[in-house]
Design a protein around this motif. Structure first.
Motif, PDB file in Angstrom:
ATOM      1  N   THR A  49       0.834  -1.201   0.000  1.00 47.57           N
ATOM      2  CA  THR A  49       0.000   0.000   0.000  1.00 47.57           C
ATOM      3  C   THR A  49       0.871   1.254   0.000  1.00 47.57           C
ATOM      4  O   THR A  49       0.570   2.223  -0.708  1.00 47.57           O
ATOM      5  CB  THR A  49      -0.958  -0.007   1.214  1.00 47.57           C
ATOM      6  N   LYS A  50       1.921   1.220   0.775  1.00 46.16           N
ATOM      7  CA  LYS A  50       2.856   2.356   0.801  1.00 46.16           C
ATOM      8  C   LYS A  50       3.402   2.614  -0.607  1.00 46.16           C
ATOM      9  O   LYS A  50       3.438   3.757  -1.075  1.00 46.16           O
ATOM     10  CB  LYS A  50       3.986   2.051   1.791  1.00 46.16           C
ATOM     11  N   LYS A  51       3.769   1.556  -1.302  1.00 45.35           N
ATOM     12  CA  LYS A  51       4.272   1.690  -2.674  1.00 45.35           C
ATOM     13  C   LYS A  51       3.195   2.220  -3.609  1.00 45.35           C
ATOM     14  O   LYS A  51       3.443   3.096  -4.440  1.00 45.35           O
ATOM     15  CB  LYS A  51       4.788   0.343  -3.190  1.00 45.35           C
ATOM     16  N   ALA A  52       1.977   1.702  -3.474  1.00 44.65           N
ATOM     17  CA  ALA A  52       0.880   2.131  -4.346  1.00 44.65           C
ATOM     18  C   ALA A  52       0.563   3.611  -4.146  1.00 44.65           C
ATOM     19  O   ALA A  52       0.367   4.350  -5.117  1.00 44.65           O
ATOM     20  CB  ALA A  52      -0.369   1.282  -4.087  1.00 44.65           C
ATOM     21  N   VAL A  53       0.532   4.052  -2.904  1.00 46.82           N
ATOM     22  CA  VAL A  53       0.255   5.465  -2.620  1.00 46.82           C
ATOM     23  C   VAL A  53       1.381   6.333  -3.172  1.00 46.82           C
ATOM     24  O   VAL A  53       1.125   7.377  -3.783  1.00 46.82           O
ATOM     25  CB  VAL A  53       0.035   5.696  -1.105  1.00 46.82           C
ATOM     26  N   THR A  54       2.609   5.890  -3.007  1.00 48.32           N
ATOM     27  CA  THR A  54       3.758   6.639  -3.544  1.00 48.32           C
ATOM     28  C   THR A  54       3.637   6.772  -5.061  1.00 48.32           C
ATOM     29  O   THR A  54       3.787   7.864  -5.609  1.00 48.32           O
ATOM     30  CB  THR A  54       5.080   5.940  -3.167  1.00 48.32           C
ATOM     31  N   TRP A  55       3.365   5.658  -5.749  1.00 46.87           N
ATOM     32  CA  TRP A  55       3.226   5.697  -7.213  1.00 46.87           C
ATOM     33  C   TRP A  55       2.060   6.578  -7.624  1.00 46.87           C
ATOM     34  O   TRP A  55       2.145   7.341  -8.580  1.00 46.87           O
ATOM     35  CB  TRP A  55       3.047   4.299  -7.780  1.00 46.87           C
ATOM     36  N   GLY A  56       0.947   6.440  -6.910  1.00 41.62           N
ATOM     37  CA  GLY A  56      -0.229   7.233  -7.234  1.00 41.62           C
ATOM     38  C   GLY A  56       0.002   8.720  -7.074  1.00 41.62           C
ATOM     39  O   GLY A  56      -0.482   9.529  -7.874  1.00 41.62           O
ATOM     40  N   LEU A  57       0.770   9.111  -6.063  1.00 41.08           N
ATOM     41  CA  LEU A  57       1.054  10.532  -5.845  1.00 41.08           C
ATOM     42  C   LEU A  57       2.004  11.089  -6.904  1.00 41.08           C
ATOM     43  O   LEU A  57       1.996  12.287  -7.173  1.00 41.08           O
ATOM     44  CB  LEU A  57       1.625  10.763  -4.447  1.00 41.08           C
ATOM     45  N   GLN A  58       2.823  10.226  -7.491  1.00 36.27           N
ATOM     46  CA  GLN A  58       3.735  10.675  -8.542  1.00 36.27           C
ATOM     47  C   GLN A  58       3.004  10.952  -9.845  1.00 36.27           C
ATOM     48  O   GLN A  58       3.511  11.650 -10.705  1.00 36.27           O
ATOM     49  CB  GLN A  58       4.853   9.653  -8.753  1.00 36.27           C
TER      50      GLN A  58
ATOM     51  N   LYS B 105      -7.674  12.886  -4.744  1.00 41.66           N
ATOM     52  CA  LYS B 105      -7.786  13.284  -6.157  1.00 41.66           C
ATOM     53  C   LYS B 105      -6.993  12.386  -7.097  1.00 41.66           C
ATOM     54  O   LYS B 105      -7.060  12.547  -8.313  1.00 41.66           O
ATOM     55  CB  LYS B 105      -7.305  14.726  -6.322  1.00 41.66           C
ATOM     56  N   ARG B 106      -6.245  11.473  -6.531  1.00 41.44           N
ATOM     57  CA  ARG B 106      -5.444  10.567  -7.362  1.00 41.44           C
ATOM     58  C   ARG B 106      -5.813   9.130  -7.029  1.00 41.44           C
ATOM     59  O   ARG B 106      -6.210   8.815  -5.913  1.00 41.44           O
ATOM     60  CB  ARG B 106      -3.960  10.819  -7.120  1.00 41.44           C
ATOM     61  N   THR B 107      -5.630   8.266  -8.003  1.00 44.38           N
ATOM     62  CA  THR B 107      -6.043   6.872  -7.827  1.00 44.38           C
ATOM     63  C   THR B 107      -4.925   5.904  -8.224  1.00 44.38           C
ATOM     64  O   THR B 107      -3.979   6.269  -8.910  1.00 44.38           O
ATOM     65  CB  THR B 107      -7.274   6.539  -8.696  1.00 44.38           C
ATOM     66  N   MET B 108      -5.112   4.695  -7.769  1.00 42.35           N
ATOM     67  CA  MET B 108      -4.326   3.542  -8.216  1.00 42.35           C
ATOM     68  C   MET B 108      -5.294   2.377  -8.267  1.00 42.35           C
ATOM     69  O   MET B 108      -6.258   2.325  -7.505  1.00 42.35           O
ATOM     70  CB  MET B 108      -3.200   3.209  -7.229  1.00 42.35           C
ATOM     71  N   LYS B 109      -4.999   1.422  -9.154  1.00 44.71           N
ATOM     72  CA  LYS B 109      -5.862   0.247  -9.268  1.00 44.71           C
ATOM     73  C   LYS B 109      -5.598  -0.684  -8.082  1.00 44.71           C
ATOM     74  O   LYS B 109      -4.478  -1.135  -7.863  1.00 44.71           O
ATOM     75  CB  LYS B 109      -5.610  -0.471 -10.582  1.00 44.71           C
TER      76      LYS B 109
END
Length: 171
Positions: free
Chosen positions: A53-62, A128-132
């Protein structure tokens, strides 16, 4: 939002620790059957999900793309009649674990995750940002964070089911 979530994180983790602290290593690693994880594997899975989840949030924020993503019904995660297949990245090890070592790993992972949340400068960007998400589909990042404690609650129910099956077997 993140402060509210911290209260939920703490309460849920306390409940998890109450469920596992008094188990022997044998009980902790006992696999109910070929289709189900041991309590140790469930706990390892929770660690892997938190790291992912930490990785997904990081990627999503980028991601530069901002939108008004559809909010998900996160309570679906608590429905134990609904089965989800864990992605391979969060499948637990089959190796045995010691209860005390797992408690330490859970504490370390949680401290790292909460530390990560404190570094987030724009909490509004999370909505405002998403990840699958593997179970929920395209999901706002703030709901990725929320799913951590809901997912943990789901697995606490699973642990309780396992422990109840032990009691029924001994009667």
């Amino acid at each position: 939002m993140i402060i509210l979530a911290k209260d939920q994180f703490d309460a849920t983790r306390e409940q998890l620790l109450q469920e596992i602290n008094h188990l022997s290593d044998t009980e902790f690693n006992d696999t109910p059957d070929a289709q189900n994880w041991s309590i140790a594997q469930i706990c390892h899975h929770l660690i892997l999900v938190e790291e992912a989840t930490k990785k997904a949030v990081t990627w999503g924020l980028q991601s530069q793309e901002q939108s008004s993503p559809e909010r998900k019904d996160m309570q679906l995660l608590l429905d134990r009649t609904r089965k989800f297949q864990a992605p391979s990245i969060v499948e637990p090890s089959e190796d045995p674990f010691h209860v005390q070592k797992m408690v330490e790993l859970l504490a370390t992972t949680r401290a790292e995750f909460l530390g990560f949340l404190e570094t987030l400068e724009d909490a509004d960007a999370l909505a405002k940002r998403t990840m699958k998400h593997p179970a929920l589909g395209e999901c706002p990042l703030d709901q990725w964070i929320e799913q951590i404690y809901l997912h943990e609650q789901r697995h606490i129910l699973q642990i309780q089911e396992i422990k109840n099956s032990w009691q029924q077997a001994s009667n």
